[in-house]
Design a protein around this motif. Structure first.
Motif, short mmCIF file in Angstrom:
data_model
loop_
_atom_site.label_atom_id
_atom_site.label_comp_id
_atom_site.label_asym_id
_atom_site.label_seq_id
_atom_site.Cartn_x
_atom_site.Cartn_y
_atom_site.Cartn_z
N GLY A 16 0.89 -1.32 -0.29
CA GLY A 16 -0.13 -0.02 0.11
C GLY A 16 0.95 1.18 -0.01
O GLY A 16 1.94 1.29 0.35
N GLY A 40 6.28 1.70 1.64
CA GLY A 40 5.28 2.65 1.05
C GLY A 40 5.95 3.84 0.22
O GLY A 40 6.68 4.28 0.72
N SER A 73 -0.74 4.45 4.43
CA SER A 73 -2.14 3.87 4.39
C SER A 73 -2.65 2.83 5.44
O SER A 73 -3.59 2.48 5.43
CB SER A 73 -2.40 3.09 2.95
N LEU A 108 -4.07 -5.17 -0.28
CA LEU A 108 -3.74 -3.85 -0.27
C LEU A 108 -4.31 -3.07 0.64
O LEU A 108 -5.67 -3.37 1.00
CB LEU A 108 -4.05 -3.31 -1.64
N THR A 109 -3.70 -2.15 1.66
CA THR A 109 -4.25 -1.28 2.46
C THR A 109 -4.62 -0.06 1.66
O THR A 109 -3.73 0.68 1.17
CB THR A 109 -3.58 -1.00 3.67
N VAL A 110 -5.96 0.47 1.70
CA VAL A 110 -6.16 1.79 1.19
C VAL A 110 -6.88 2.84 2.21
O VAL A 110 -7.86 2.13 2.88
CB VAL A 110 -7.05 1.78 -0.01
N ASP A 111 -6.38 3.88 2.29
CA ASP A 111 -7.32 4.72 3.38
C ASP A 111 -8.39 5.27 2.59
O ASP A 111 -8.42 5.83 1.70
CB ASP A 111 -5.88 6.02 3.33
N ALA A 121 -8.20 6.23 -3.77
CA ALA A 121 -7.99 4.72 -3.23
C ALA A 121 -8.41 3.92 -4.43
O ALA A 121 -7.71 3.08 -4.52
CB ALA A 121 -9.05 4.75 -1.84
N LYS A 172 -0.36 0.09 6.45
CA LYS A 172 0.30 -1.34 6.32
C LYS A 172 0.79 -2.01 7.71
O LYS A 172 0.59 -3.01 8.04
CB LYS A 172 1.49 -1.61 5.30
N ALA A 177 -5.93 1.35 -6.21
CA ALA A 177 -5.97 -0.01 -6.09
C ALA A 177 -6.26 -0.63 -7.40
O ALA A 177 -5.80 -1.73 -7.72
CB ALA A 177 -7.57 -0.19 -5.47
N LEU A 207 -8.75 -6.55 -0.29
CA LEU A 207 -8.43 -5.24 0.14
C LEU A 207 -8.85 -5.16 1.50
O LEU A 207 -9.69 -5.66 2.10
CB LEU A 207 -9.58 -4.22 -0.67
#
Ligand SMILES: Nc1nc2c(ncn2[C@@H]2O[C@H](COP(=O)(O)OP(=O)(O)OP(=O)(O)O)[C@@H](O)[C@H]2O)c(=O)[nH]1
Ligand SMILES: [Mg+2]
Length: 451
Positions: free
Chosen positions: A107, A192, A111, A218-221, A228, A113, A232, A244
């Protein structure tokens, strides 16, 4: 979480509800409002279009217009289609045939991780797995130290090497170590960057080939909305994601990311982060988020949490006690502690049906303050008073209020709540009134006590 969207939809549906029979025009107007609400929440326009066309097709049909409660039918359809957009079914982590299984966390910078890696390890440990955290972010100074500190606080082993060692080498060594020590999950924290760039993708691809993960997460904010979603898509094109994780869902995310990302990328959302603490990671349930968005509250998540927090052993003891000697204020004290263990009260309130409308009005910490007050009152009682509250007269009441920094009225309120509970538990001991207990506790009584 997603409060503005919830409020807007609530207004639309309330207007519909007062109408009784609906004409095609009423439905069109309502759906136009829903469309605006979704667009304002930053939901991807393709998703909005697809969603509305599905809802419209079903809403205009006889299914709705001829029913006795057309507004409710529409809410039901919106709910079902929201669930579909969010991915329909919850999605588990995929393990590996040969252990240890590997989860690679990727990520953008910041974000979530590292935080999520630790949260995930804690959950796996709670489920009886033996996780290992691997510090493969050698780029940011102090990243290794951060993971080491967080992991060790949770009693989870963290594999680290010097920041000069290549991340792929670190991962290879970590895997060897995990096999030797018979650990079952290896969770790799990676570097990141501010934007998706070539150097990061090359490194991640290398780590992926070296560690053969069964999960690339995947870490997304969630607060970054459509960005985001774009990120992704880019990650998925480059390194193939398996899941996700939406982080910072506790912030003022408008909902756009959550509602678009699955549909646009085709990758399932597996978890969501709802706070900075290690316990603030929830499995992602499409149906639960949909009902939260529609302001129906989230009974299931609530039950889940209470089950986790309530000590089963203690619950059994309380039950036995209720049946034999009856319930006293010491038990209430225990219950209050259990409630505090479940997390912040405002989080819990948000999940309860009907309470969602109150949530924005309840200032942060006010619920906790109320609980603390109750606890202070019980603490200021003598043991005798806790066991036999009947002996609390006017002067005792004043003393207790004084000791707990409250008023005699507060003490009275607590006592009358207590007597209500006691009445119910007595009825229960005679085998009646489960339903009332359920109302009082807000969750099905059986789930707590009848194991
Ligand atoms: N409120 C909230 N904060 C979160 C959540 N997840 C992570 N954070 C916070 O976000 C910040 C960044 O988190 P990290 O886990 O360090 O992010 P990262 O992706 O590892 O960042 P880099 O290592 O710099 O790439 C920290 O302050 C976390 O506490 C969440 O779900 N909710
Ligand atoms: Mg990090």
């Amino acid at each position: 979480m997603l409060e503005i969207l919830t409020q807007k939809l609530d207004t639309v549906f309330r207007k519909l509800s007062v109408k009784g029979k609906l004409s095609e025009k009423d439905i069109d107007e309502a759906l136009r409002q829903v469309r605006l609400a979704l667009l304002e929440a930053d939901v991807n326009f393709k998703v909005v279009k697809e969603f509305l066309s599905r809802v419209q097709e079903r809403a205009i049909g006889t299914e709705v217009m001829q029913s006795l409660t057309p507004a409710q039918q529409i809410i039901k359809i919106v709910n079902q289609e929201l669930i579909a957009i969010l991915g329909q079914e919850p999605c588990n982590l995929t393990s590996a045939i040969r252990l240890p299984a590997v989860a690679l966390l990727v990520g953008l910078q910041g974000s979530g991780k590292t935080t999520t890696a630790v949260k995930l390890a804690v959950q796996l440990k709670q489920q009886g797995h033996r996780p290992l955290l691997v510090a493969a972010d050698t780029r940011r100074p102090a990243a290794i130290q951060q993971l080491k500190l967080l992991g060790e606080q949770q009693g989870i082993p963290v594999y680290t090497e010097n920041a000069e060692v290549a991340p792929t080498t670190i991962c290879n060594h970590a895997l060897g170590y995990a096999k030797e020590t018979e650990l079952t999950w290896v969770i790799i924290d990676t570097q990141g960057r501010l934007h998706v760039d070539e150097a990061m993708m090359t490194e991640l691809t290398d780590i992926k080939s070296a560690s053969l993960p069964s999960e690339v997460l995947l870490t997304v904010d969630a607060m970054t909305g459509q960005d985001a979603v774009r990120v992704a898509r880019e990650f998925h094109e480059r390194i193939r994601l398996t899941g996700l994780i939406l982080t910072k869902m506790d912030g003022d995310a408008r909902g756009g990311a959550a509602l678009s990302i699955r549909f646009v990328t085709g990758v399932p959302i597996k978890f969501m982060g709802i706070g900075e603490k290690v316990a603030d990671l929830e499995r992602f349930y499409p149906d639960r988020l949909a009902s939260r968005i529609l302001g129906m509250g989230d009974m299931l998540t609530f039950i889940d949490r209470t089950e986790k927090a309530f000590d089963q052993q203690q619950a059994k003891q309380i039950e036995r006690k209720m049946r034999t000697t009856g319930f006293n204020l010491e038990d209430i004290l225990n219950q209050l502690r259990q409630i505090q263990k479940m997390g912040s009260l405002s989080q819990l309130v948000e999940m309860l049906p009907g309470f969602s409308k109150l949530a924005p009005d309840l200032p942060d910490g006010e619920g906790e303050a109320r609980l603390k007050k109750m606890e202070a009152i019980v603490w200021s009682m003598t043991v005798e008073e806790r066991r036999q509250p009947g002996i609390i007269n006017g002067s005792r009441r004043r003393r207790i209020a004084h000791g707990s920094g409250t008023t005699p009225q507060d003490v009275n309120r607590l006592l009358s709540q207590f007597y209500q509970i006691q009445k119910l538990t007595r009825a229960m001991a005679r085998g009646k009134s489960h339903g009332n207990m359920q109302k009082l506790l807000g969750v099905p009584y059986d789930r707590f006590y009848s194991r």
